[in-house]
Design an enzyme around this catalytic site. Structure first.
Site, PDB file in Angstrom:
ATOM      1  N   ASP A  39     -14.738 -13.194 -14.540  1.00  0.00           N
ATOM      2  CA  ASP A  39     -13.934 -13.430 -15.755  1.00  0.00           C
ATOM      3  C   ASP A  39     -12.509 -12.894 -15.612  1.00  0.00           C
ATOM      4  OD1 ASP A  39     -13.490 -14.288 -18.362  1.00  0.00           O
ATOM      5  OD2 ASP A  39     -14.175 -12.397 -19.238  1.00  0.00           O
ATOM      6  N   GLY A  40     -11.602 -13.546 -16.312  1.00  0.00           N
ATOM      7  CA  GLY A  40     -10.214 -13.073 -16.380  1.00  0.00           C
ATOM      8  C   GLY A  40      -9.216 -13.994 -15.693  1.00  0.00           C
ATOM      9  N   ARG A  90     -19.165  -7.351 -22.625  1.00  0.00           N
ATOM     10  CA  ARG A  90     -20.282  -8.120 -23.178  1.00  0.00           C
ATOM     11  C   ARG A  90     -20.876  -8.938 -22.043  1.00  0.00           C
ATOM     12  NH1 ARG A  90     -15.707 -10.152 -25.999  1.00  0.00           N
ATOM     13  NH2 ARG A  90     -14.763 -11.880 -24.877  1.00  0.00           N
ATOM     14  N   SER A 131     -22.101 -12.247 -22.458  1.00  0.00           N
ATOM     15  CA  SER A 131     -21.777 -13.675 -22.597  1.00  0.00           C
ATOM     16  C   SER A 131     -22.874 -14.608 -22.056  1.00  0.00           C
ATOM     17  CB  SER A 131     -20.424 -13.978 -21.942  1.00  0.00           C
ATOM     18  OG  SER A 131     -19.401 -13.195 -22.505  1.00  0.00           O
ATOM     19  N   TRP A 145      -5.044 -13.881 -16.036  1.00  0.00           N
ATOM     20  CA  TRP A 145      -4.300 -13.662 -14.781  1.00  0.00           C
ATOM     21  C   TRP A 145      -3.175 -14.694 -14.677  1.00  0.00           C
ATOM     22  CZ3 TRP A 145      -3.184 -16.555 -10.446  1.00  0.00           C
ATOM     23  CH2 TRP A 145      -2.788 -15.860  -9.290  1.00  0.00           C
ATOM     24  N   ASN A 182     -18.682 -22.950 -22.015  1.00  0.00           N
ATOM     25  CA  ASN A 182     -17.334 -23.225 -21.513  1.00  0.00           C
ATOM     26  C   ASN A 182     -16.891 -24.688 -21.707  1.00  0.00           C
ATOM     27  OD1 ASN A 182     -17.615 -20.816 -18.792  1.00  0.00           O
ATOM     28  ND2 ASN A 182     -16.578 -20.574 -20.746  1.00  0.00           N
TER      29      ASN A 182
HETATM   30  C1  IPE Z   1     -18.171 -15.863 -19.167  1.00  0.00           C
HETATM   31  O1  IPE Z   1     -16.818 -15.745 -19.444  1.00  0.00           O
HETATM   32  C2  IPE Z   1     -18.444 -17.112 -18.376  1.00  0.00           C
HETATM   33  C3  IPE Z   1     -17.920 -17.137 -17.014  1.00  0.00           C
HETATM   34  C4  IPE Z   1     -17.247 -16.193 -16.434  1.00  0.00           C
HETATM   35  C5  IPE Z   1     -18.223 -18.337 -16.287  1.00  0.00           C
HETATM   36  P1  IPE Z   1     -16.184 -16.293 -20.800  1.00  0.00           P
HETATM   37  O2  IPE Z   1     -14.729 -16.066 -20.713  1.00  0.00           O
HETATM   38  O3  IPE Z   1     -16.636 -17.688 -21.060  1.00  0.00           O
HETATM   39  O4  IPE Z   1     -16.864 -15.347 -21.891  1.00  0.00           O
HETATM   40  P2  IPE Z   1     -16.332 -14.893 -23.310  1.00  0.00           P
HETATM   41  O5  IPE Z   1     -15.884 -16.137 -24.024  1.00  0.00           O
HETATM   42  O6  IPE Z   1     -15.202 -13.950 -23.078  1.00  0.00           O
HETATM   43  O7  IPE Z   1     -17.500 -14.219 -23.952  1.00  0.00           O
HETATM   44  C1  IPE Z   2     -13.475 -17.029 -16.169  1.00  0.00           C
HETATM   45  O1  IPE Z   2     -12.146 -16.831 -16.531  1.00  0.00           O
HETATM   46  C2  IPE Z   2     -13.734 -18.431 -15.668  1.00  0.00           C
HETATM   47  C3  IPE Z   2     -14.525 -19.251 -16.594  1.00  0.00           C
HETATM   48  C4  IPE Z   2     -15.035 -18.848 -17.726  1.00  0.00           C
HETATM   49  C5  IPE Z   2     -14.771 -20.628 -16.208  1.00  0.00           C
HETATM   50  P1  IPE Z   2     -11.608 -17.210 -17.966  1.00  0.00           P
HETATM   51  O2  IPE Z   2     -11.073 -18.593 -17.904  1.00  0.00           O
HETATM   52  O3  IPE Z   2     -12.601 -16.960 -19.017  1.00  0.00           O
HETATM   53  O4  IPE Z   2     -10.402 -16.192 -18.100  1.00  0.00           O
HETATM   54  P2  IPE Z   2      -9.935 -15.445 -19.419  1.00  0.00           P
HETATM   55  O5  IPE Z   2     -11.116 -14.703 -19.932  1.00  0.00           O
HETATM   56  O6  IPE Z   2      -9.471 -16.507 -20.365  1.00  0.00           O
HETATM   57  O7  IPE Z   2      -8.846 -14.560 -18.948  1.00  0.00           O
HETATM   58 MG    MG Z   3     -13.041 -15.314 -20.110  1.00  0.00          MG
END
Ligand code: IPE
Ligand code: IPE
Ligand code: MG
Length: 240
Positions: free
Chosen positions: A20-21, A194, A196, A25, A68
């Site tokens: 995540d993140g 969390r 998720s 980034w 997602n």
């Molecule tokens: C969890 O991250 C799913 C993946 C990393 C694939 P999310 O960004 O979707 O989770 P939330 O929305 O912060 O709970």
């Molecule tokens: C995780 O990164 C990748 C997926 C959930 C597909 P995010 O896209 O959720 O990145 P943030 O949480 O918005 O930074």
């Molecule tokens: Mg995320």
């Protein structure tokens, strides 16, 4: 080069990571979100190699959740493109890397092309047994449990087993993770604390390490630090 501290500690057999993140980034750099996903995919390649070096047998990564799909069509198709590229690469390098691939999640909602790639990668890599990567795509823990419950109910209806004698061990065989031991360590970078919908059944007794680094910046040393933190924990499994 000196061995890192984590390299001297036995690596957990199974590490699971919520990657995540990526979006944050990219935002920090004034880039589109998909640039973050591309950078995140590179991090995954590097961390998978590092896990291999450390002797981790199972690596499970959360790549795309059942939730997602709520994102823009542009972002979803960008992620699907990256998943496709990765699977093609895995197929191409299969003999060299000798890694077994499993996909956790409901493949039915993925494009026919991606489904075919997933099935082919799983099938062709099933002869390898040393290292296994479980890729969670269109994965949701609750969805996984519901799909398992449906499959079990179908077996009961077909007279193959009885509902009364179902044990936890039996039920696990209906999960996407059938045959894979539970992760000892689950890592979530990005600062969120969390789960998720990631591996709710399998991580019932896992150690969670939440880290304040965005996934594209996640370094090999961050992984080592998470393993060190894991070794500082006192796992009791409900005992004393
Ligand atoms: C969890 O991250 C799913 C993946 C990393 C694939 P999310 O960004 O979707 O989770 P939330 O929305 O912060 O709970
Ligand atoms: C995780 O990164 C990748 C997926 C959930 C597909 P995010 O896209 O959720 O990145 P943030 O949480 O918005 O930074
Ligand atoms: Mg995320």
């Amino acid at each position: 080069m000196a061995l890192s501290k984590a390299k001297m500690l036995p690596a957990p057999q199974h590490i699971a990571i919520i990657m995540d993140g990526n979006g944050r980034w990219a935002k920090k750099r004034g880039l589109p979100r998909n640039a973050g996903h591309k950078a995140g995919a590179e991090t995954f390649r590097r961390i998978a190699a590092h896990c291999n070096d450390l002797g981790v047998k199972y690596l499970t990564v959360y790549a795309f959740s059942t939730e997602n799909w709520k994102r823009t069509e542009e972002e979803v198709s960008g992620i699907m493109f990256l998943l496709e590229s990765y699977l093609k690469e895995a197929l191409r390098d299969m003999e060299k890397n000798r890694i077994r691939f499993q996909v956790f999640g409901d493949l039915n909602r993925l494009s026919p092309k991606l489904q075919k790639l997933c099935r082919e990668t799983m099938e062709r890599s099933s002869v390898y047994h040393d290292v296994q990567v479980n890729f969670c795509m269109n994965y949701g823990g609750r969805d996984e449990i519901v799909r398992a419950a449906r499959a079990f109910a179908a077996d009961v209806a077909a007279g193959k087993c009885s509902a009364d004698s179902l044990t936890e061990r039996d039920f696990e065989n209906y999960l996407d993770s059938a045959g894979v031991p539970d992760p000892e360590l689950v890592i979530r970078p990005s600062g969120e604390q969390r789960t998720s919908n990631f591996l709710p059944w399998q991580s019932a007794y896992s150690e969670y390490v939440f880290m304040d680094v965005l996934w594209p910046d996640f370094s090999n040393e961050d992984l080592d630090a998470a393993i060190e933190e894991y070794h500082r924990r006192n796992r009791r499994f409900g005992g004393t």
